[in-house]
Scaffold this motif. Structure first.
Motif, short mmCIF file in Angstrom:
data_model
loop_
_atom_site.label_atom_id
_atom_site.label_comp_id
_atom_site.label_asym_id
_atom_site.label_seq_id
_atom_site.Cartn_x
_atom_site.Cartn_y
_atom_site.Cartn_z
N ARG A 1 20.10 1.96 -2.67
CA ARG A 1 18.66 1.86 -2.43
C ARG A 1 18.08 3.22 -2.07
O ARG A 1 18.76 4.08 -1.55
N ILE A 2 16.77 3.36 -2.32
CA ILE A 2 16.07 4.57 -1.92
C ILE A 2 16.16 4.69 -0.40
O ILE A 2 16.11 3.67 0.30
N PRO A 3 16.35 5.89 0.12
CA PRO A 3 16.45 6.01 1.58
C PRO A 3 15.21 5.45 2.26
O PRO A 3 14.08 5.82 1.94
N ASN A 4 15.42 4.52 3.19
CA ASN A 4 14.30 3.88 3.89
C ASN A 4 13.44 4.90 4.60
O ASN A 4 12.23 4.73 4.71
N ARG A 5 14.03 5.98 5.09
CA ARG A 5 13.25 6.97 5.84
C ARG A 5 12.20 7.64 4.94
O ARG A 5 11.12 7.95 5.40
N LEU A 6 12.52 7.84 3.67
CA LEU A 6 11.55 8.44 2.74
C LEU A 6 10.38 7.50 2.52
O LEU A 6 9.22 7.91 2.54
N ILE A 7 10.67 6.24 2.30
CA ILE A 7 9.60 5.25 2.15
C ILE A 7 8.77 5.20 3.43
O ILE A 7 7.54 5.20 3.39
N ASP A 8 9.44 5.14 4.57
CA ASP A 8 8.72 5.06 5.85
C ASP A 8 7.82 6.28 6.06
O ASP A 8 6.69 6.15 6.53
N GLU A 9 8.31 7.48 5.71
CA GLU A 9 7.49 8.69 5.84
C GLU A 9 6.25 8.60 4.95
O GLU A 9 5.15 8.95 5.37
N ARG A 10 6.44 8.14 3.74
CA ARG A 10 5.31 8.03 2.82
C ARG A 10 4.30 7.00 3.32
O ARG A 10 3.08 7.22 3.25
N LEU A 11 4.77 5.88 3.81
CA LEU A 11 3.86 4.84 4.31
C LEU A 11 3.08 5.33 5.53
O LEU A 11 1.90 5.02 5.67
N ARG A 12 3.73 6.08 6.42
CA ARG A 12 3.04 6.61 7.60
C ARG A 12 1.90 7.56 7.21
O ARG A 12 0.89 7.65 7.90
N ALA A 13 2.07 8.26 6.10
CA ALA A 13 1.06 9.22 5.64
C ALA A 13 -0.08 8.57 4.85
O ALA A 13 -1.09 9.21 4.59
N GLU A 14 0.07 7.31 4.51
CA GLU A 14 -0.94 6.64 3.68
C GLU A 14 -2.15 6.19 4.49
O GLU A 14 -2.06 5.92 5.68
N VAL A 15 -3.25 6.07 3.76
CA VAL A 15 -4.48 5.50 4.30
C VAL A 15 -4.89 4.40 3.32
O VAL A 15 -4.86 4.59 2.11
N GLY A 16 -5.26 3.23 3.84
CA GLY A 16 -5.77 2.19 2.97
C GLY A 16 -4.81 1.09 2.57
O GLY A 16 -5.17 0.24 1.76
N ALA A 17 -3.59 1.08 3.12
CA ALA A 17 -2.67 -0.01 2.81
C ALA A 17 -3.25 -1.32 3.37
O ALA A 17 -3.93 -1.32 4.40
N ILE A 18 -3.01 -2.40 2.66
CA ILE A 18 -3.56 -3.70 3.04
C ILE A 18 -2.41 -4.67 3.27
O ILE A 18 -1.90 -5.28 2.33
N PRO A 19 -1.96 -4.83 4.51
CA PRO A 19 -0.86 -5.77 4.76
C PRO A 19 -1.32 -7.21 4.54
O PRO A 19 -2.44 -7.58 4.89
N LYS A 20 -0.45 -8.01 3.94
CA LYS A 20 -0.82 -9.39 3.66
C LYS A 20 0.43 -10.21 3.35
O LYS A 20 1.40 -9.69 2.80
N GLN A 21 0.38 -11.49 3.67
CA GLN A 21 1.40 -12.45 3.27
C GLN A 21 0.69 -13.57 2.50
O GLN A 21 -0.40 -13.98 2.87
N ALA A 22 1.32 -14.03 1.43
CA ALA A 22 0.74 -15.11 0.63
C ALA A 22 1.87 -15.75 -0.17
O ALA A 22 2.93 -15.15 -0.37
N PRO A 23 1.65 -16.96 -0.69
CA PRO A 23 2.71 -17.65 -1.43
C PRO A 23 3.14 -16.97 -2.72
O PRO A 23 4.33 -16.94 -3.04
N LEU A 24 2.19 -16.42 -3.48
CA LEU A 24 2.54 -15.79 -4.76
C LEU A 24 2.71 -14.30 -4.55
O LEU A 24 1.75 -13.58 -4.26
N ARG A 25 3.95 -13.84 -4.70
CA ARG A 25 4.29 -12.43 -4.47
C ARG A 25 4.38 -11.69 -5.81
O ARG A 25 5.07 -12.13 -6.71
N VAL A 26 3.67 -10.57 -5.89
CA VAL A 26 3.66 -9.75 -7.10
C VAL A 26 4.17 -8.36 -6.74
O VAL A 26 3.70 -7.76 -5.77
N ALA A 27 5.12 -7.86 -7.52
CA ALA A 27 5.53 -6.46 -7.38
C ALA A 27 4.68 -5.67 -8.37
O ALA A 27 4.74 -5.91 -9.58
#
Length: 152
Positions: free
Chosen positions: A4-30
């Motif tokens: 898997r991609i190193p989680n720390r790299l993903i975490d660093e990128r997510l911390r630098a983002e603006v505008g992410a929309i967290p959500k849970q719902a029945p139909l999941r789309v990648a």
């Protein structure tokens, strides 16, 4: 499959983002982009589709990208979503945004790294539904036909 991609790299990128929309719902789309993160996140269309899915009732979207270095063949990382680090092959729907013909190689690599047969005719009901869209579909959707279950 691969690592898997190193989680720390993903975490660093997510911390630098603006505008992410967290959500849970029945139909999941990648929502997958067949190029690395920096290219995918610079696409306003990709960002708009992400937002549209997140604003839809009953649906949620998690973003995934071609792992860094995969286009040069120097990775075995399994493509995972940034939000939950789930392999994209575990989603019922993978929506891909393809900007131009050269990204078809990235789409094939993304699917191979995910353990999914790239060709539509080689997949069955055990595999996610592949929905393709993006700028390429406006100019010439025909090159996407062998890889997508539907083109929007």
């Amino acid at each position: 499959m691969g690592s898997r991609i190193p989680n720390r790299l993903i975490d660093e990128r997510l911390r630098a983002e603006v505008g992410a929309i967290p959500k849970q719902a029945p139909l999941r789309v990648a929502l997958a982009y067949p190029s690395p993160y920096a290219v995918g996140m610079s696409s306003l269309g990709f960002q708009r589709i992400y937002r549209s899915i997140q604003e839809s009732d009953g649906m949620m979207c998690e973003r995934a990208f071609l792992p860094d270095g995969a286009s040069q063949g120097d990775t075995t990382e399994v493509p995972v979503t940034y939000e939950s680090k789930t392999p994209i092959a575990e989603f019922p729907i993978i929506a891909v945004s393809v900007a131009y013909e050269l990204e078809l190689a990235g789409l094939i690599r993304l699917m191979q790294l995910s353990g999914l047969p790239p060709l539509r005719q080689e997949r069955d009901e055990r595999h996610p539904f592949i929905l393709a869209g993006g700028p390429l579909t406006f100019s010439n959707p025909v090159p996407l036909a062998p890889y997508a279950d539907a083109i929007l």
